[in-house]
Design a protein around this motif. Structure first.
Motif, PDB file in Angstrom:
ATOM      1  N   ARG A  82      -5.045  79.947  24.229  1.00  0.00           N
ATOM      2  CA  ARG A  82      -5.427  81.331  24.542  1.00  0.00           C
ATOM      3  C   ARG A  82      -6.392  81.914  23.514  1.00  0.00           C
ATOM      4  NH1 ARG A  82       0.420  83.813  26.230  1.00  0.00           N
ATOM      5  NH2 ARG A  82       0.663  82.634  28.170  1.00  0.00           N
ATOM      6  N   CYS A  83      -6.084  81.743  22.217  1.00  0.00           N
ATOM      7  CA  CYS A  83      -6.899  82.407  21.182  1.00  0.00           C
ATOM      8  C   CYS A  83      -7.696  81.432  20.309  1.00  0.00           C
ATOM      9  CB  CYS A  83      -6.022  83.288  20.300  1.00  0.00           C
ATOM     10  SG  CYS A  83      -4.906  82.372  19.213  1.00  0.00           S
ATOM     11  N   LEU A  84      -7.518  80.136  20.509  1.00  0.00           N
ATOM     12  CA  LEU A  84      -8.226  79.074  19.791  1.00  0.00           C
ATOM     13  C   LEU A  84      -7.845  78.964  18.312  1.00  0.00           C
ATOM     14  CD1 LEU A  84     -11.778  79.465  21.366  1.00  0.00           C
ATOM     15  CD2 LEU A  84      -9.875  78.030  22.128  1.00  0.00           C
ATOM     16  N   LYS A  85      -6.771  79.613  17.892  1.00  0.00           N
ATOM     17  CA  LYS A  85      -6.293  79.523  16.510  1.00  0.00           C
ATOM     18  C   LYS A  85      -5.672  78.148  16.279  1.00  0.00           C
ATOM     19  CE  LYS A  85      -2.584  81.449  13.710  1.00  0.00           C
ATOM     20  NZ  LYS A  85      -1.446  82.372  13.749  1.00  0.00           N
ATOM     21  N   SER A  86      -5.985  77.516  15.141  1.00  0.00           N
ATOM     22  CA  SER A  86      -5.398  76.225  14.786  1.00  0.00           C
ATOM     23  C   SER A  86      -3.986  76.446  14.253  1.00  0.00           C
ATOM     24  CB  SER A  86      -6.235  75.525  13.718  1.00  0.00           C
ATOM     25  OG  SER A  86      -7.489  75.197  14.239  1.00  0.00           O
ATOM     26  N   PHE A  87      -3.077  75.570  14.645  1.00  0.00           N
ATOM     27  CA  PHE A  87      -1.706  75.643  14.145  1.00  0.00           C
ATOM     28  C   PHE A  87      -1.049  74.275  14.295  1.00  0.00           C
ATOM     29  CE2 PHE A  87      -1.270  76.398  18.627  1.00  0.00           C
ATOM     30  CZ  PHE A  87      -0.025  75.915  18.994  1.00  0.00           C
ATOM     31  N   THR A  88       0.097  74.113  13.655  1.00  0.00           N
ATOM     32  CA  THR A  88       0.852  72.870  13.729  1.00  0.00           C
ATOM     33  C   THR A  88       2.002  73.060  14.708  1.00  0.00           C
ATOM     34  OG1 THR A  88       0.285  72.321  11.465  1.00  0.00           O
ATOM     35  CG2 THR A  88       2.179  71.194  12.393  1.00  0.00           C
ATOM     36  N   SER A  89       2.134  72.128  15.626  1.00  0.00           N
ATOM     37  CA  SER A  89       3.182  72.188  16.640  1.00  0.00           C
ATOM     38  C   SER A  89       4.100  70.982  16.481  1.00  0.00           C
ATOM     39  CB  SER A  89       2.557  72.185  18.034  1.00  0.00           C
ATOM     40  OG  SER A  89       3.552  72.164  19.037  1.00  0.00           O
ATOM     41  N   VAL A  90       5.386  71.195  16.654  1.00  0.00           N
ATOM     42  CA  VAL A  90       6.354  70.099  16.613  1.00  0.00           C
ATOM     43  C   VAL A  90       6.457  69.524  18.018  1.00  0.00           C
ATOM     44  CG1 VAL A  90       8.766  69.489  16.237  1.00  0.00           C
ATOM     45  CG2 VAL A  90       7.642  71.112  14.702  1.00  0.00           C
ATOM     46  N   LEU A  91       6.291  68.228  18.105  1.00  0.00           N
ATOM     47  CA  LEU A  91       6.407  67.525  19.378  1.00  0.00           C
ATOM     48  C   LEU A  91       7.665  66.675  19.296  1.00  0.00           C
ATOM     49  CD1 LEU A  91       4.941  67.076  22.048  1.00  0.00           C
ATOM     50  CD2 LEU A  91       3.687  65.227  20.957  1.00  0.00           C
ATOM     51  N   GLN A  92       8.624  66.963  20.173  1.00  0.00           N
ATOM     52  CA  GLN A  92       9.906  66.281  20.134  1.00  0.00           C
ATOM     53  C   GLN A  92      10.337  65.937  21.546  1.00  0.00           C
ATOM     54  OE1 GLN A  92      12.627  68.114  17.462  1.00  0.00           O
ATOM     55  NE2 GLN A  92      14.408  67.118  18.343  1.00  0.00           N
ATOM     56  N   THR A  93      10.846  64.718  21.742  1.00  0.00           N
ATOM     57  CA  THR A  93      11.290  64.302  23.062  1.00  0.00           C
ATOM     58  C   THR A  93      12.342  63.208  22.927  1.00  0.00           C
ATOM     59  OG1 THR A  93      10.541  63.587  25.257  1.00  0.00           O
ATOM     60  CG2 THR A  93       9.510  62.530  23.366  1.00  0.00           C
ATOM     61  N   THR A  94      13.034  62.947  24.006  1.00  0.00           N
ATOM     62  CA  THR A  94      13.985  61.840  24.049  1.00  0.00           C
ATOM     63  C   THR A  94      13.424  60.762  24.964  1.00  0.00           C
ATOM     64  OG1 THR A  94      15.205  62.849  25.869  1.00  0.00           O
ATOM     65  CG2 THR A  94      15.982  63.322  23.635  1.00  0.00           C
ATOM     66  N   PHE A  95      13.929  59.565  24.830  1.00  0.00           N
ATOM     67  CA  PHE A  95      13.453  58.467  25.645  1.00  0.00           C
ATOM     68  C   PHE A  95      14.570  57.468  25.904  1.00  0.00           C
ATOM     69  CE2 PHE A  95      12.975  57.048  21.334  1.00  0.00           C
ATOM     70  CZ  PHE A  95      13.308  55.700  21.365  1.00  0.00           C
ATOM     71  N   GLU A  96      14.383  56.688  26.937  1.00  0.00           N
ATOM     72  CA  GLU A  96      15.290  55.600  27.276  1.00  0.00           C
ATOM     73  C   GLU A  96      14.447  54.524  27.960  1.00  0.00           C
ATOM     74  OE1 GLU A  96      19.329  54.999  29.862  1.00  0.00           O
ATOM     75  OE2 GLU A  96      18.976  56.928  28.884  1.00  0.00           O
ATOM     76  N   GLU A  97      14.360  53.360  27.336  1.00  0.00           N
ATOM     77  CA  GLU A  97      13.503  52.286  27.838  1.00  0.00           C
ATOM     78  C   GLU A  97      14.277  50.975  27.899  1.00  0.00           C
ATOM     79  OE1 GLU A  97      10.359  52.601  28.901  1.00  0.00           O
ATOM     80  OE2 GLU A  97      10.297  54.729  28.388  1.00  0.00           O
TER      81      GLU A  97
END
Length: 154
Positions: free
Chosen positions: A59-74
């Protein structure tokens, strides 16, 4: 390279923790999971992935750090039996490719610096989180556009 070393005698889940770097991500990727072998020698791996990524707000183009978290089953098969790209060998399994795909699929459609981000003015481009612009934001129905031009002539 993120590689899970295997103990083939594991019929019940064995916990593991791996941290490392994927070439596509600049920050450390942490995998906390468990694995076991089923009766047909399939390797079952499940757990959670976590990393931080540097992004720009959509939306505003501001740089920031985002936490990416997920679960998986393979589930993986031995290289001798597998017809897929991801398979394990006698020593272990390389997790780079599959973890990259899992992280990519976990990315949100939009990255927002905050849920209340107001974005940029679509007319002058000012950041509406920092200041208020003086642009006319009233939307005119296109059917009445001719009337608007009459009002502007005065």
């Amino acid at each position: 390279m993120m590689r899970l070393l295997l103990n083939k005698q594991v019929n019940t889940p064995k916990n593991f923790y791996i941290s490392g770097f994927l070439p596509e991500f600049k920050n450390e990727v942490i995998i906390d999971g468990a694995y076991y072998f089923s009766e047909n020698n399939a390797l079952h791996v499940s757990g959670s992935l976590r990393t931080e990524i540097s992004v720009c707000c959509d939306r505003c183009l501001k740089s920031f750090t985002s936490v990416l978290q997920t679960t998986f089953e393979e589930e993986f098969m031995s290289k001798d039996l597998a017809k897929t790209y991801y398979a394990y060998d006698n020593e272990g399994i390389d997790l780079d490719g599959i973890m990259y795909e899992i992280l990519q699929s976990a990315m949100p459609e939009k990255f927002l610096c905050s849920e209340s981000c107001k974005g940029l003015c679509d007319q002058c481009g000012i950041d509406l989180n920092k200041s208020i612009c003086q642009c006319d934001t009233r939307e005119i129905n296109p059917k009445f556009e001719m009337l608007r031009s009459l009002l502007l002539e005065d």
